[in-house]
Design a protein around this motif. Structure first.
Motif, short mmCIF file in Angstrom:
data_model
loop_
_atom_site.label_atom_id
_atom_site.label_comp_id
_atom_site.label_asym_id
_atom_site.label_seq_id
_atom_site.Cartn_x
_atom_site.Cartn_y
_atom_site.Cartn_z
N GLY A 1 18.92 15.56 35.83
CA GLY A 1 19.28 16.49 36.88
C GLY A 1 19.65 17.85 36.33
O GLY A 1 19.92 18.02 35.14
N PRO A 2 19.69 18.86 37.20
CA PRO A 2 20.18 20.17 36.78
C PRO A 2 21.65 20.07 36.42
O PRO A 2 22.38 19.27 37.01
N PRO A 3 22.11 20.84 35.44
CA PRO A 3 23.52 20.73 35.04
C PRO A 3 24.46 21.11 36.18
O PRO A 3 24.33 22.20 36.74
N LEU A 4 25.38 20.22 36.51
CA LEU A 4 26.33 20.53 37.56
C LEU A 4 27.33 21.59 37.10
O LEU A 4 27.85 22.35 37.91
N TRP B 1 3.99 23.09 27.57
CA TRP B 1 4.00 24.41 28.20
C TRP B 1 4.33 24.32 29.68
O TRP B 1 5.12 25.11 30.21
N GLU B 2 3.74 23.35 30.36
CA GLU B 2 3.97 23.22 31.79
C GLU B 2 5.41 22.80 32.09
O GLU B 2 6.00 23.24 33.08
N HIS B 3 5.98 21.95 31.23
CA HIS B 3 7.38 21.56 31.46
C HIS B 3 8.30 22.75 31.23
O HIS B 3 9.22 23.00 32.02
N ALA B 4 8.08 23.50 30.15
CA ALA B 4 8.93 24.66 29.88
C ALA B 4 8.82 25.68 31.01
O ALA B 4 9.81 26.31 31.40
N ALA B 5 7.61 25.85 31.57
CA ALA B 5 7.42 26.80 32.67
C ALA B 5 8.14 26.35 33.93
O ALA B 5 8.56 27.17 34.75
N TRP B 6 8.28 25.04 34.10
CA TRP B 6 8.96 24.48 35.28
C TRP B 6 10.47 24.66 35.22
O TRP B 6 11.14 24.72 36.25
N MET B 7 11.02 24.82 34.03
CA MET B 7 12.47 24.86 33.86
C MET B 7 13.12 26.08 34.51
O MET B 7 12.48 27.12 34.70
N ASP B 8 14.40 25.94 34.79
CA ASP B 8 15.22 27.07 35.25
C ASP B 8 15.43 27.99 34.05
O ASP B 8 16.02 27.57 33.05
N PRO B 9 14.96 29.24 34.11
CA PRO B 9 15.10 30.12 32.94
C PRO B 9 16.54 30.37 32.54
O PRO B 9 16.83 30.55 31.36
N PHE C 1 17.45 16.00 28.00
CA PHE C 1 18.60 16.89 28.14
C PHE C 1 18.85 17.20 29.61
O PHE C 1 17.93 17.18 30.44
N ARG C 2 20.07 17.56 29.93
CA ARG C 2 20.38 18.07 31.27
C ARG C 2 19.50 19.30 31.56
O ARG C 2 19.27 20.13 30.68
N GLY C 3 18.98 19.35 32.78
CA GLY C 3 18.09 20.46 33.13
C GLY C 3 16.69 20.32 32.59
O GLY C 3 15.88 21.24 32.73
#
Length: 298
Positions: A67-70, A196-204, A60-62
């Motif tokens: 990439g992060p969603p533009l 868990w580590e991927h979810a923690a890395w995400m932009d909240p 998914f985007r983000g």
């Protein structure tokens, strides 16, 4: 993960979407994650299914390597289904079987509704038809607190980023196993840690916006109009999308098959991958072959 090819495709707003593939053979299978995931659910299933099929996994985007969603207004389930269309077109996939896990079930359903003639089948794992924030743990508590979380994240983004994901993976794993959120006898800590580590890395902000959209999306009224072979895979002890929702979804989709995994949790694809892989191959061999015969007869 033994994928043998990967690349990127641009979404409608220019966001770079990552995909990876393994194997050859028809029908192609597209693996669609849940929110906050970048493939942990498919760690064991993808190589098994890749023995007989072209398997495509995308982010998914983000998420993950995408990439992060533009455009942060394009995080709805409908938008994600549009992103999947871009991936399928780029790879030239002909009538794929779309597999979704968790929120990926909603994306798979929406993709079908947008592309009815271009889908060979649906495999819906540990998910539901929509409004997931109103059914999490069988209550609507998440739906009630989500608006406040979103406001706080937008007002204090640096604080949200600092707090987000601070619980160590090992601690979260022990708590989840002790509370019955995971099947402690079957899941490995390493598998959970990747999630868990991927979810923690995400932009909240991206995570919570996407969760809000998933909570608003509802395909319940369209289930009776699904006309492709469908397999619903449910977990006996799924607290994220409780079993009765999967039973309701399977009953509403014409001629859907239902597989309930005893003892499994929401992480069933990494807890019982061999059983799921065998069931998926059985479903594809029987139902899609029968559907192809019917098409030829017409």
């Amino acid at each position: 993960m033994p994928y043998d090819h990967n690349g990127f495709v641009e979404a409608a707003d220019g966001t770079r979407l990552f995909f990876e593939t393994v194997g050859e053979g028809a029908p192609p299978i597209v693996l669609t994650d849940g929110i906050g995931c970048d493939g942990f659910a498919w760690r064991y299933l993808a190589p098994r299914l890749g023995l007989n099929h072209q398997v495509v996994h995308w982010h998914f985007r983000g998420h993950g390597r995408s990439g992060p969603p533009l455009d942060r207004e394009m995080l709805s389930i409908e938008d994600l289904a549009g992103d999947l269309r871009r991936v399928c077109d780029h790879l030239g996939l002909v009538r794929p079987v779309v597999v979704g896990h968790s929120m990926g079930v909603q994306v798979a359903l929406e993709f079908y509704l947008q592309n009815r003639d271009d889908v060979a089948g649906l495999i819906l794992m540990c998910g539901t038809f929509g409004r997931i924030t109103s059914t999490f743990h069988g209550t609507n508590l998440l739906a009630q607190i989500l608006p406040g979380l979103l406001r706080g994240t937008r007002m204090f983004p640096n604080v949200a980023r600092a707090v987000w994901g601070r619980v160590p993976a090992a601690v979260a794993f022990r708590v989840a196993c002790a509370g019955g959120e995971l099947d402690a006898d079957r899941i490995q800590q390493d598998d959970f840690q990747r999630y868990w580590e991927h979810a923690a890395w995400m932009d909240p902000d991206v995570f919570l916006r996407m969760l809000e959209h998933a909570g608003a999306h509802d395909a319940r009224g369209s289930l009776a109009r699904i006309e492709v072979p469908t397999l619903v895979v449910a977990a006996e002890h799924d607290t994220f999308t409780p079993l009765p929702l999967a039973l309701e979804m399977a009953a509403a989709i014409p001629e859907a098959e239902l597989e309930v995994l005893e003892g499994a949790s929401h992480a069933a694809p990494v807890e019982q991958p061999d059983r799921i892989a065998d069931r998926v191959e059985e479903f594809l061999a029987s139902r899609l072959r029968a559907a192809a015969r019917d098409d030829l007869a017409q």
